[in-house]
Design an enzyme around this catalytic site. Sequence first.
Site, PDB file in Angstrom:
ATOM      1  N   ASN A   1       0.838  -1.203   0.000  1.00  0.00           N
ATOM      2  CA  ASN A   1       0.000   0.000   0.000  1.00  0.00           C
ATOM      3  C   ASN A   1       0.875   1.255   0.000  1.00  0.00           C
ATOM      4  OD1 ASN A   1      -2.602   1.183  -0.007  1.00  0.00           O
ATOM      5  ND2 ASN A   1      -2.383   1.699   2.158  1.00  0.00           N
TER       6      ASN A   1
ATOM      7  N   LYS B   1      -5.287  -1.560   6.420  1.00  0.00           N
ATOM      8  CA  LYS B   1      -6.035  -0.605   7.265  1.00  0.00           C
ATOM      9  C   LYS B   1      -7.369  -0.139   6.703  1.00  0.00           C
ATOM     10  CE  LYS B   1      -4.171   3.613   5.369  1.00  0.00           C
ATOM     11  NZ  LYS B   1      -3.844   5.002   5.579  1.00  0.00           N
TER      12      LYS B   1
ATOM     13  N   SER C   1      -5.353   1.961  17.648  1.00  0.00           N
ATOM     14  CA  SER C   1      -6.349   2.893  17.124  1.00  0.00           C
ATOM     15  C   SER C   1      -7.419   3.156  18.166  1.00  0.00           C
ATOM     16  CB  SER C   1      -6.985   2.264  15.877  1.00  0.00           C
ATOM     17  OG  SER C   1      -8.155   2.952  15.517  1.00  0.00           O
TER      18      SER C   1
ATOM     19  N   THR D   1     -10.256   2.953  17.605  1.00  0.00           N
ATOM     20  CA  THR D   1     -11.328   2.003  17.294  1.00  0.00           C
ATOM     21  C   THR D   1     -11.440   0.914  18.372  1.00  0.00           C
ATOM     22  OG1 THR D   1     -12.317   0.880  15.393  1.00  0.00           O
ATOM     23  CG2 THR D   1     -10.037   0.360  15.838  1.00  0.00           C
TER      24      THR D   1
ATOM     25  N   TYR E   1     -10.896  -5.143  10.743  1.00  0.00           N
ATOM     26  CA  TYR E   1      -9.712  -4.297  10.927  1.00  0.00           C
ATOM     27  C   TYR E   1      -9.576  -3.901  12.392  1.00  0.00           C
ATOM     28  CZ  TYR E   1      -7.070   0.008  11.362  1.00  0.00           C
ATOM     29  OH  TYR E   1      -6.200   0.968  11.809  1.00  0.00           O
TER      30      TYR E   1
ATOM     31  N   LYS F   1      -6.613  -4.826  15.602  1.00  0.00           N
ATOM     32  CA  LYS F   1      -5.926  -3.923  16.535  1.00  0.00           C
ATOM     33  C   LYS F   1      -6.174  -4.357  17.978  1.00  0.00           C
ATOM     34  CE  LYS F   1      -4.135  -1.287  13.467  1.00  0.00           C
ATOM     35  NZ  LYS F   1      -2.704  -1.488  13.208  1.00  0.00           N
TER      36      LYS F   1
ATOM     37  N   PHE G   1      -5.880   8.679  17.239  1.00  0.00           N
ATOM     38  CA  PHE G   1      -7.219   9.138  16.901  1.00  0.00           C
ATOM     39  C   PHE G   1      -7.241   9.361  15.376  1.00  0.00           C
ATOM     40  CE2 PHE G   1      -9.846   8.955  20.663  1.00  0.00           C
ATOM     41  CZ  PHE G   1      -8.931   8.315  21.479  1.00  0.00           C
TER      42      PHE G   1
ATOM     43  N   ASN H   1     -11.897   6.236   1.868  1.00  0.00           N
ATOM     44  CA  ASN H   1     -12.896   5.960   2.900  1.00  0.00           C
ATOM     45  C   ASN H   1     -12.935   7.060   3.933  1.00  0.00           C
ATOM     46  OD1 ASN H   1     -13.543   3.149   2.133  1.00  0.00           O
ATOM     47  ND2 ASN H   1     -11.380   2.834   2.602  1.00  0.00           N
ATOM     48  N   ASN H   2     -11.775   7.672   4.167  1.00  0.00           N
ATOM     49  CA  ASN H   2     -11.664   8.617   5.274  1.00  0.00           C
ATOM     50  C   ASN H   2     -12.000  10.033   4.822  1.00  0.00           C
ATOM     51  OD1 ASN H   2      -9.089   6.498   6.074  1.00  0.00           O
ATOM     52  ND2 ASN H   2     -10.745   6.843   7.517  1.00  0.00           N
TER      53      ASN H   2
HETATM   54  P1  NAD Z   1      -0.321   2.822   5.244  1.00  0.00           P
HETATM   55  O1  NAD Z   1      -1.099   1.793   4.505  1.00  0.00           O
HETATM   56  O2  NAD Z   1       0.017   4.087   4.528  1.00  0.00           O
HETATM   57  O3  NAD Z   1       1.046   2.188   5.784  1.00  0.00           O
HETATM   58  C1  NAD Z   1       1.138   0.818   6.153  1.00  0.00           C
HETATM   59  C2  NAD Z   1       2.320   0.236   5.440  1.00  0.00           C
HETATM   60  O4  NAD Z   1       2.446  -1.158   5.780  1.00  0.00           O
HETATM   61  C3  NAD Z   1       2.194   0.291   3.906  1.00  0.00           C
HETATM   62  O5  NAD Z   1       3.342   0.922   3.376  1.00  0.00           O
HETATM   63  C4  NAD Z   1       2.105  -1.179   3.469  1.00  0.00           C
HETATM   64  O6  NAD Z   1       2.715  -1.390   2.230  1.00  0.00           O
HETATM   65  C5  NAD Z   1       2.810  -1.877   4.620  1.00  0.00           C
HETATM   66  N1  NAD Z   1       2.412  -3.278   4.835  1.00  0.00           N
HETATM   67  C6  NAD Z   1       1.156  -3.784   4.962  1.00  0.00           C
HETATM   68  N2  NAD Z   1       1.216  -5.110   5.183  1.00  0.00           N
HETATM   69  C7  NAD Z   1       2.542  -5.459   5.217  1.00  0.00           C
HETATM   70  C8  NAD Z   1       3.250  -6.677   5.395  1.00  0.00           C
HETATM   71  N3  NAD Z   1       2.605  -7.821   5.576  1.00  0.00           N
HETATM   72  N4  NAD Z   1       4.593  -6.644   5.372  1.00  0.00           N
HETATM   73  C9  NAD Z   1       5.276  -5.483   5.186  1.00  0.00           C
HETATM   74  N5  NAD Z   1       4.655  -4.299   4.997  1.00  0.00           N
HETATM   75  C10 NAD Z   1       3.298  -4.299   5.025  1.00  0.00           C
HETATM   76  O7  NAD Z   1      -1.087   3.144   6.609  1.00  0.00           O
HETATM   77  P2  NAD Z   1      -0.843   4.283   7.685  1.00  0.00           P
HETATM   78  O8  NAD Z   1      -1.996   5.206   7.632  1.00  0.00           O
HETATM   79  O9  NAD Z   1       0.523   4.807   7.583  1.00  0.00           O
HETATM   80  O10 NAD Z   1      -1.003   3.424   9.015  1.00  0.00           O
HETATM   81  C11 NAD Z   1       0.101   2.861   9.697  1.00  0.00           C
HETATM   82  C12 NAD Z   1      -0.406   2.025  10.847  1.00  0.00           C
HETATM   83  O11 NAD Z   1      -1.199   2.841  11.703  1.00  0.00           O
HETATM   84  C13 NAD Z   1      -1.296   0.860  10.416  1.00  0.00           C
HETATM   85  O12 NAD Z   1      -1.027  -0.235  11.254  1.00  0.00           O
HETATM   86  C14 NAD Z   1      -2.686   1.389  10.653  1.00  0.00           C
HETATM   87  O13 NAD Z   1      -3.605   0.368  10.885  1.00  0.00           O
HETATM   88  C15 NAD Z   1      -2.469   2.234  11.897  1.00  0.00           C
HETATM   89  N6  NAD Z   1      -3.491   3.281  12.062  1.00  0.00           N
HETATM   90  C16 NAD Z   1      -3.724   4.138  11.041  1.00  0.00           C
HETATM   91  C17 NAD Z   1      -4.717   5.108  11.187  1.00  0.00           C
HETATM   92  C18 NAD Z   1      -5.013   6.071  10.042  1.00  0.00           C
HETATM   93  O14 NAD Z   1      -6.055   6.704  10.052  1.00  0.00           O
HETATM   94  N7  NAD Z   1      -4.136   6.235   9.056  1.00  0.00           N
HETATM   95  C19 NAD Z   1      -5.445   5.199  12.367  1.00  0.00           C
HETATM   96  C20 NAD Z   1      -5.160   4.318  13.402  1.00  0.00           C
HETATM   97  C21 NAD Z   1      -4.176   3.350  13.239  1.00  0.00           C
HETATM   98  C1  UD1 Z   2     -12.345   5.268  10.553  1.00  0.00           C
HETATM   99  C2  UD1 Z   2     -12.537   3.849  11.012  1.00  0.00           C
HETATM  100  C3  UD1 Z   2     -11.523   3.516  12.087  1.00  0.00           C
HETATM  101  C4  UD1 Z   2     -10.119   3.793  11.604  1.00  0.00           C
HETATM  102  C5  UD1 Z   2     -10.026   5.235  11.136  1.00  0.00           C
HETATM  103  C6  UD1 Z   2      -8.690   5.568  10.541  1.00  0.00           C
HETATM  104  C7  UD1 Z   2     -14.896   3.292  10.655  1.00  0.00           C
HETATM  105  C8  UD1 Z   2     -16.181   2.972  11.334  1.00  0.00           C
HETATM  106  N1  UD1 Z   2     -13.892   3.643  11.485  1.00  0.00           N
HETATM  107  O1  UD1 Z   2     -12.575   6.130  11.642  1.00  0.00           O
HETATM  108  O2  UD1 Z   2     -11.629   2.159  12.445  1.00  0.00           O
HETATM  109  O3  UD1 Z   2      -9.177   3.574  12.647  1.00  0.00           O
HETATM  110  O4  UD1 Z   2     -11.015   5.477  10.127  1.00  0.00           O
HETATM  111  O5  UD1 Z   2      -8.479   4.847   9.372  1.00  0.00           O
HETATM  112  O6  UD1 Z   2     -14.760   3.229   9.460  1.00  0.00           O
HETATM  113  N2  UD1 Z   2     -17.287  11.060   6.913  1.00  0.00           N
HETATM  114  C9  UD1 Z   2     -18.178  11.652   6.045  1.00  0.00           C
HETATM  115  N3  UD1 Z   2     -18.007  11.464   4.702  1.00  0.00           N
HETATM  116  C10 UD1 Z   2     -16.978  10.732   4.193  1.00  0.00           C
HETATM  117  C11 UD1 Z   2     -16.064  10.124   5.089  1.00  0.00           C
HETATM  118  C12 UD1 Z   2     -16.261  10.310   6.446  1.00  0.00           C
HETATM  119  O7  UD1 Z   2     -19.112  12.324   6.481  1.00  0.00           O
HETATM  120  O8  UD1 Z   2     -16.881  10.581   2.956  1.00  0.00           O
HETATM  121  C13 UD1 Z   2     -17.448  11.278   8.365  1.00  0.00           C
HETATM  122  C14 UD1 Z   2     -17.672  10.019   9.174  1.00  0.00           C
HETATM  123  O9  UD1 Z   2     -19.019   9.693   9.250  1.00  0.00           O
HETATM  124  C15 UD1 Z   2     -17.044  10.427  10.526  1.00  0.00           C
HETATM  125  C16 UD1 Z   2     -15.933  11.390  10.143  1.00  0.00           C
HETATM  126  O10 UD1 Z   2     -16.242  11.853   8.831  1.00  0.00           O
HETATM  127  O11 UD1 Z   2     -17.994  11.142  11.301  1.00  0.00           O
HETATM  128  C17 UD1 Z   2     -14.544  10.749  10.123  1.00  0.00           C
HETATM  129  O12 UD1 Z   2     -14.595   9.585   9.292  1.00  0.00           O
HETATM  130  P1  UD1 Z   2     -13.267   8.755   8.922  1.00  0.00           P
HETATM  131  O13 UD1 Z   2     -12.224   9.682   8.402  1.00  0.00           O
HETATM  132  O14 UD1 Z   2     -13.682   7.625   8.051  1.00  0.00           O
HETATM  133  O15 UD1 Z   2     -12.732   8.233  10.322  1.00  0.00           O
HETATM  134  P2  UD1 Z   2     -13.484   7.376  11.472  1.00  0.00           P
HETATM  135  O16 UD1 Z   2     -14.819   6.947  11.032  1.00  0.00           O
HETATM  136  O17 UD1 Z   2     -13.396   8.156  12.729  1.00  0.00           O
END
Ligand code: NAD
Ligand code: UD1
Length: 342
Positions: free
Chosen positions: A35, A85, A125, A127, A150, A154, A179, A199-200
């Site tokens: 990714n 993720k 997370s 979550t 997912y 965690k 967060f 998605n986010n």
């Molecule tokens: P990301 O996808 O950008 O980074 C994750 C990296 O892990 C990627 O570069 C991917 O190629 C690598 N990877 C996945 N599976 C692997 C494997 N089996 N072996 C080696 N590499 C592997 O995601 P991110 O946003 O940087 O998130 C980093 C960590 O933080 C993740 O564990 C994610 O679940 C956690 N996290 C992210 C968020 C968020 O909103 N971004 C929130 C809470 C927790």
């Molecule tokens: C989501 C995940 C969470 C994960 C986190 C970071 C779910 C239920 N939770 O959190 O497990 O750790 O992302 O990857 O998916 N929103 C909109 N329109 C959009 C997208 C989001 O209104 O197109 C709203 C959502 O309803 C929420 C807020 O924006 O109220 C944040 O959403 P998002 O960025 O997806 O994060 P979380 O839902 O908090």
Amino acid sequence: MNILVTGGAGFIGTHTLIELYRAGHAATVVDNLSNSNPVALQRVAEILEVGEIPFHQTDIRDREGLERIFASQHFDACIHFAGLKAVGESVEKPWEYYENNIGGTLVLIDVMRRHGCKNIIFSSSATVYGDPAEIPITERCPKGQCTNPYGWTKSMLEQVLMDIRRADAEWKVVLLRYFNPVGAHPSGRIGENPNGIPNNLMPYITQTAIGKRKELGVFGNDYPTPDGTGVRDYIHVCDLAAAHVSALQCFEPTFRHGVDGAHIYNIGTGHGYSVLDMVNAFMRVNGVNVPYSIKPRRAGDIATCYCDPGKARAELGWQARLGLDDMVRDSWRWQSMNPEGY
Ligand code: NAD
Ligand code: UD1
């Protein structure tokens, strides 16, 4: 310290590499690039003005590959980001998520202990709190029911790491419960690069602002929140990255906090912003329009989620420094400088 950074080519990993190097640490990246893009690591090296970041394109499930890396040098600690993720995808492909995230972590910690590296920082997370029992969420708040595989990876991996530490007092385990990470490096050269439709919230906003998406759907305006839209604790990714450097203190023999090598911290700002707060701040700061319309609630969403980050401040001396305007400005700079990502 010499740090192994799994998943270091990803969004949070690349930003953390910058903070690690700037604090004087050495780091080696292991990433299978499932990714991410190696260009991200080149850009990190350019930002840091170093020749290159040591990198192995290795899957953490590849035991022999990890063995070779650990045999080649000693690591003081591992910052473990590697994992899948995407919440929605995890519902479609639960086996793949459990196998990659849990299977991969089990291989990693086995190889770590065989090589005498028993210090780990794990990306957890918010979550894991499910629908939280209290707001703001403190670390004393009980874990809850996750709404997707997912989230369960965690929650389960937190349990695995806590049990391993309980059985072997040499382990030190730091669980950082992130967060909502947003923003990008102020250079605009590295940032979040989601595959397909985001998605986010923040990447959806930036892709709408640049014209890749027609409009943002706001998922529900009938929540019990000030404006009816969901409230979250958004944190700038550079602040989040700095929290990892601060958390390395937990591995120092002089660190006095924590119980039996276990250290759990909420990593957020402590401020809750609604979806409309985010959209309005983005438009105001960047002077661009983000068309949106109200849509039904998204399954699995909760109304309000923000933390009390006081424990990280008291024990690690870490706190978020960047505010909402920095988050929306830096997210937009990254998107507008890199409309197609890397
Ligand atoms: P990301 O996808 O950008 O980074 C994750 C990296 O892990 C990627 O570069 C991917 O190629 C690598 N990877 C996945 N599976 C692997 C494997 N089996 N072996 C080696 N590499 C592997 O995601 P991110 O946003 O940087 O998130 C980093 C960590 O933080 C993740 O564990 C994610 O679940 C956690 N996290 C992210 C968020 C968020 O909103 N971004 C929130 C809470 C927790
Ligand atoms: C989501 C995940 C969470 C994960 C986190 C970071 C779910 C239920 N939770 O959190 O497990 O750790 O992302 O990857 O998916 N929103 C909109 N329109 C959009 C997208 C989001 O209104 O197109 C709203 C959502 O309803 C929420 C807020 O924006 O109220 C944040 O959403 P998002 O960025 O997806 O994060 P979380 O839902 O908090």
